[in-house]
Design a protein around this motif. Sequence first.
Motif, short mmCIF file in Angstrom:
data_model
loop_
_atom_site.label_atom_id
_atom_site.label_comp_id
_atom_site.label_asym_id
_atom_site.label_seq_id
_atom_site.Cartn_x
_atom_site.Cartn_y
_atom_site.Cartn_z
N UNK A 182 0.83 -1.22 0.00
CA UNK A 182 0.00 0.00 0.00
C UNK A 182 0.87 1.26 0.00
N UNK A 183 1.96 1.25 0.73
CA UNK A 183 2.88 2.39 0.75
C UNK A 183 3.44 2.62 -0.65
N UNK A 184 3.87 1.56 -1.29
CA UNK A 184 4.44 1.67 -2.64
C UNK A 184 3.37 2.17 -3.61
N UNK A 185 2.13 1.67 -3.49
CA UNK A 185 1.05 2.14 -4.38
C UNK A 185 0.78 3.64 -4.18
N UNK A 186 0.84 4.11 -2.92
CA UNK A 186 0.61 5.54 -2.66
C UNK A 186 1.67 6.38 -3.36
N UNK A 187 2.92 5.97 -3.26
CA UNK A 187 3.99 6.73 -3.93
C UNK A 187 3.87 6.61 -5.44
N UNK A 188 3.43 5.46 -5.93
CA UNK A 188 3.27 5.29 -7.37
C UNK A 188 2.16 6.19 -7.90
N UNK A 189 1.07 6.34 -7.13
CA UNK A 189 -0.02 7.23 -7.55
C UNK A 189 0.46 8.66 -7.73
N UNK A 190 1.48 9.04 -6.99
CA UNK A 190 1.99 10.42 -7.03
C UNK A 190 3.31 10.54 -7.81
N UNK A 191 3.71 9.49 -8.49
CA UNK A 191 5.02 9.50 -9.15
C UNK A 191 5.15 10.61 -10.19
N UNK A 192 4.11 10.85 -10.97
CA UNK A 192 4.20 11.92 -11.97
C UNK A 192 4.43 13.28 -11.32
N UNK A 193 3.75 13.53 -10.20
CA UNK A 193 3.94 14.79 -9.49
C UNK A 193 5.32 14.87 -8.83
N UNK A 194 5.79 13.74 -8.30
CA UNK A 194 7.12 13.73 -7.70
C UNK A 194 8.19 13.96 -8.77
N UNK A 195 7.99 13.37 -9.94
CA UNK A 195 8.94 13.58 -11.03
C UNK A 195 8.90 15.04 -11.50
N UNK A 196 7.70 15.61 -11.59
CA UNK A 196 7.59 17.03 -11.98
C UNK A 196 8.26 17.92 -10.95
N UNK A 197 8.15 17.57 -9.68
CA UNK A 197 8.80 18.33 -8.62
C UNK A 197 10.31 18.32 -8.80
N UNK A 198 10.85 17.18 -9.23
CA UNK A 198 12.30 17.06 -9.44
C UNK A 198 12.78 17.99 -10.55
N UNK A 199 11.89 18.38 -11.45
CA UNK A 199 12.27 19.28 -12.53
C UNK A 199 12.31 20.75 -12.10
N UNK A 200 11.77 21.06 -10.92
CA UNK A 200 11.77 22.44 -10.43
C UNK A 200 13.17 22.85 -9.99
N UNK A 201 13.42 24.14 -9.98
CA UNK A 201 14.71 24.65 -9.52
C UNK A 201 14.92 24.27 -8.06
N UNK A 202 16.16 24.04 -7.69
CA UNK A 202 16.51 23.63 -6.33
C UNK A 202 15.92 24.50 -5.23
N UNK A 203 15.99 25.81 -5.34
CA UNK A 203 15.41 26.65 -4.28
C UNK A 203 13.90 26.46 -4.13
N UNK A 204 13.20 26.21 -5.23
CA UNK A 204 11.75 25.99 -5.13
C UNK A 204 11.49 24.65 -4.45
#
Length: 183
Positions: A93-115
């Motif tokens: 269930x923990x892995x599924x929760x992170x997988x549901x948000x993977x696209x947003x987590x990946x998009x977050x990684x594209x933001x500038x470091x200070x953001x």
Amino acid sequence: MFEALRAGGVQDVRLLASPLPEAMHHAATTVWPQASVHLDVPGLLRSTFERVPRHDWMALGHDLARIHDAADPADARTAFAALRGTWTPQYPEVVRRWERHLDLLAARAALAGPIRQALAAGGLLTALTTRLEHAVAAGPARTEAWILQTANAIGEHLTRGDQPWVRRWAPVRAAFETTFPRH
């Protein structure tokens, strides 16, 4: 709620962090089309560790940090693949929760470091939220107008003057202005 904020004088929102980003996205972008909705990672981390026994916190935390701190979207996806392989048998269930948000987590990684720093635990958004929660808790039941007025006053106070933390957050504000320009 967003309509009330706009009616209360909030002219634009360029970044919103929410524990329910999918639900907030439509509501926020209906009122502020330029809003970028991101996952509230501290909230996701809290809910993750509530579901995992303490003896696994260090190892799981290390693997989650690889996703959270990824330098770019590809690194975030690679780190998630490693997390899935390691932790699915124990905590599906923990892995599924992170997988549901993977696209947003990946998009977050594209933001500038200070953001990303501002979106992280202990960041500017958390500090603002904490200050508002303390202000609301300090008195009797408050109206929505009072809460909006307090939020505006806190925001003005935090961006004014030559306090050390204003200088500390200057790179965040500069990166924010570049990434999310006003239209």
